[in-house]
Structure formats: C-alpha cells, structure tokens
Motif scaffolding. Structure first.
Motif, mmCIF file in Angstrom:
data_model
loop_
_atom_site.group_PDB
_atom_site.id
_atom_site.type_symbol
_atom_site.label_atom_id
_atom_site.label_comp_id
_atom_site.label_asym_id
_atom_site.label_seq_id
_atom_site.Cartn_x
_atom_site.Cartn_y
_atom_site.Cartn_z
ATOM 1 N N ARG A 1 -57.224 108.393 -87.770
ATOM 2 C CA ARG A 1 -56.297 107.632 -86.957
ATOM 3 C C ARG A 1 -55.366 106.876 -87.890
ATOM 4 O O ARG A 1 -55.764 106.463 -88.974
ATOM 5 C CB ARG A 1 -57.087 106.672 -86.069
ATOM 6 N N ALA A 2 -54.144 106.686 -87.461
ATOM 7 C CA ALA A 2 -53.146 105.969 -88.256
ATOM 8 C C ALA A 2 -52.352 105.036 -87.346
ATOM 9 O O ALA A 2 -51.899 105.436 -86.278
ATOM 10 C CB ALA A 2 -52.216 106.965 -88.942
ATOM 11 N N ASP A 3 -52.203 103.789 -87.776
ATOM 12 C CA ASP A 3 -51.453 102.786 -87.025
ATOM 13 C C ASP A 3 -50.483 102.073 -87.956
ATOM 14 O O ASP A 3 -50.838 101.732 -89.091
ATOM 15 C CB ASP A 3 -52.387 101.739 -86.424
ATOM 16 N N HIS A 4 -49.272 101.835 -87.451
ATOM 17 C CA HIS A 4 -48.302 101.056 -88.205
ATOM 18 C C HIS A 4 -48.788 99.612 -88.258
ATOM 19 O O HIS A 4 -49.248 99.061 -87.263
ATOM 20 C CB HIS A 4 -46.931 101.132 -87.514
ATOM 21 N N VAL A 5 -48.690 98.988 -89.444
ATOM 22 C CA VAL A 5 -49.106 97.592 -89.611
ATOM 23 C C VAL A 5 -47.870 96.700 -89.616
ATOM 24 O O VAL A 5 -47.702 95.856 -88.751
ATOM 25 C CB VAL A 5 -49.912 97.408 -90.925
ATOM 26 N N ALA A 6 -47.017 96.879 -90.607
ATOM 27 C CA ALA A 6 -45.782 96.104 -90.748
ATOM 28 C C ALA A 6 -44.949 96.767 -91.828
ATOM 29 O O ALA A 6 -45.479 97.433 -92.712
ATOM 30 C CB ALA A 6 -46.092 94.663 -91.145
ATOM 31 N N GLY A 7 -43.633 96.578 -91.756
ATOM 32 C CA GLY A 7 -42.771 97.153 -92.779
ATOM 33 C C GLY A 7 -43.024 98.642 -92.947
ATOM 34 O O GLY A 7 -42.914 99.406 -91.992
ATOM 35 N N LYS A 43 -37.635 101.482 -87.997
ATOM 36 C CA LYS A 43 -37.908 102.098 -86.701
ATOM 37 C C LYS A 43 -38.220 103.586 -86.867
ATOM 38 O O LYS A 43 -39.165 104.106 -86.286
ATOM 39 C CB LYS A 43 -36.731 101.895 -85.762
ATOM 40 N N LYS A 44 -37.438 104.264 -87.684
ATOM 41 C CA LYS A 44 -37.668 105.690 -87.911
ATOM 42 C C LYS A 44 -38.995 105.905 -88.645
ATOM 43 O O LYS A 44 -39.713 106.870 -88.370
ATOM 44 C CB LYS A 44 -36.505 106.296 -88.697
ATOM 45 N N PHE A 45 -39.331 105.006 -89.579
ATOM 46 C CA PHE A 45 -40.583 105.115 -90.322
ATOM 47 C C PHE A 45 -41.794 105.121 -89.390
ATOM 48 O O PHE A 45 -42.784 105.800 -89.645
ATOM 49 C CB PHE A 45 -40.705 103.968 -91.334
ATOM 50 N N GLN A 46 -41.706 104.376 -88.304
ATOM 51 C CA GLN A 46 -42.832 104.250 -87.379
ATOM 52 C C GLN A 46 -43.080 105.513 -86.556
ATOM 53 O O GLN A 46 -44.071 105.603 -85.844
ATOM 54 C CB GLN A 46 -42.604 103.069 -86.440
ATOM 55 N N GLU A 47 -42.222 106.512 -86.665
ATOM 56 C CA GLU A 47 -42.346 107.734 -85.873
ATOM 57 C C GLU A 47 -43.148 108.806 -86.625
ATOM 58 O O GLU A 47 -42.693 109.911 -86.837
ATOM 59 C CB GLU A 47 -40.953 108.250 -85.512
ATOM 60 N N PHE A 48 -44.355 108.466 -87.011
ATOM 61 C CA PHE A 48 -45.222 109.395 -87.734
ATOM 62 C C PHE A 48 -46.324 109.900 -86.814
ATOM 63 O O PHE A 48 -46.527 109.371 -85.716
ATOM 64 C CB PHE A 48 -45.842 108.720 -88.964
ATOM 65 N N ARG A 49 -47.018 110.914 -87.294
ATOM 66 C CA ARG A 49 -48.156 111.460 -86.543
ATOM 67 C C ARG A 49 -49.149 112.050 -87.536
ATOM 68 O O ARG A 49 -48.790 112.366 -88.671
ATOM 69 C CB ARG A 49 -47.689 112.511 -85.550
ATOM 70 N N VAL A 50 -50.384 112.182 -87.097
ATOM 71 C CA VAL A 50 -51.405 112.881 -87.872
ATOM 72 C C VAL A 50 -51.486 114.282 -87.292
ATOM 73 O O VAL A 50 -51.677 114.454 -86.085
ATOM 74 C CB VAL A 50 -52.776 112.172 -87.787
ATOM 75 N N GLU A 51 -51.288 115.275 -88.163
ATOM 76 C CA GLU A 51 -51.250 116.655 -87.703
ATOM 77 C C GLU A 51 -51.909 117.562 -88.743
ATOM 78 O O GLU A 51 -51.476 117.596 -89.900
ATOM 79 C CB GLU A 51 -49.790 117.061 -87.485
ATOM 80 N N GLU A 52 -52.930 118.269 -88.349
ATOM 81 C CA GLU A 52 -53.591 119.265 -89.192
ATOM 82 C C GLU A 52 -53.899 118.750 -90.594
ATOM 83 O O GLU A 52 -53.575 119.385 -91.595
ATOM 84 C CB GLU A 52 -52.757 120.539 -89.256
ATOM 85 N N GLY A 53 -54.526 117.585 -90.673
ATOM 86 C CA GLY A 53 -54.952 117.058 -91.962
ATOM 87 C C GLY A 53 -53.859 116.425 -92.796
ATOM 88 O O GLY A 53 -53.998 116.302 -94.016
ATOM 89 N N ALA A 54 -52.777 115.997 -92.156
ATOM 90 C CA ALA A 54 -51.688 115.378 -92.899
ATOM 91 C C ALA A 54 -51.012 114.296 -92.064
ATOM 92 O O ALA A 54 -51.024 114.342 -90.830
ATOM 93 C CB ALA A 54 -50.661 116.426 -93.312
#
Length: 74
Positions: A1-7, A43-54
């Motif tokens: 799991r991955a969550d944005h913290v700050a910055g 804002k764009k940085f926060q648009e991440f996802r965990v996908e297939e081990g990355a």
C-alpha cells in the motif's frame, strides 16, 4: 500500500509489515527529463498507483520497483 504524506513523500506499507516513508523530492530536484520533472508539481505527484510490483506515475513516465523501495532505494 502507498499513501501520500506531504510534499514529495510517500509512506509505503509492505506485506512483511515494513513501513517506510520515501522522499522523492531530491530525486525530482535532480531530474532533467521533462516526463519526470512534470512530477515536481505536487498535485500531479500525488497521482501514483501500485501496479504489478512497482510504484507508477502516469503512463509509466516514472516507475520504481517495490523491491528497491523496500530497501530504501530510489
């Protein structure tokens, strides 16, 4: 799991119970590729996802293997 913290920080929670907060700010500050430097925008940085081990941004403009992040490597 991955969550944005700050910055440019992301908290990663791994299946073995390890929790690590990674700061991508220094990596982005050194980046020269426009596909990567776009993610200096918070804002764009926060648009991440965990996908297939990355950990992935956009259409794979930035991608970091979870195994490397587990070791604390960007």
């Amino acid at each position: 799991r991955a969550d944005h913290v700050a910055g440019h920080q992301i908290r990663l929670m791994f299946s073995d119970g390890t929790v690590r907060t990674m700061d991508f700010g220094p990596f982005l500050a050194k980046a020269r590729n426009p596909d990567t430097t776009d993610y200096r925008d918070g804002k764009k940085f926060q648009e991440f996802r965990v996908e297939e081990g990355a950990l992935v941004w956009g259409d794979y403009q930035m991608i970091f293997p979870i195994a490397d992040l587990h070791r604390g490597e960007i």
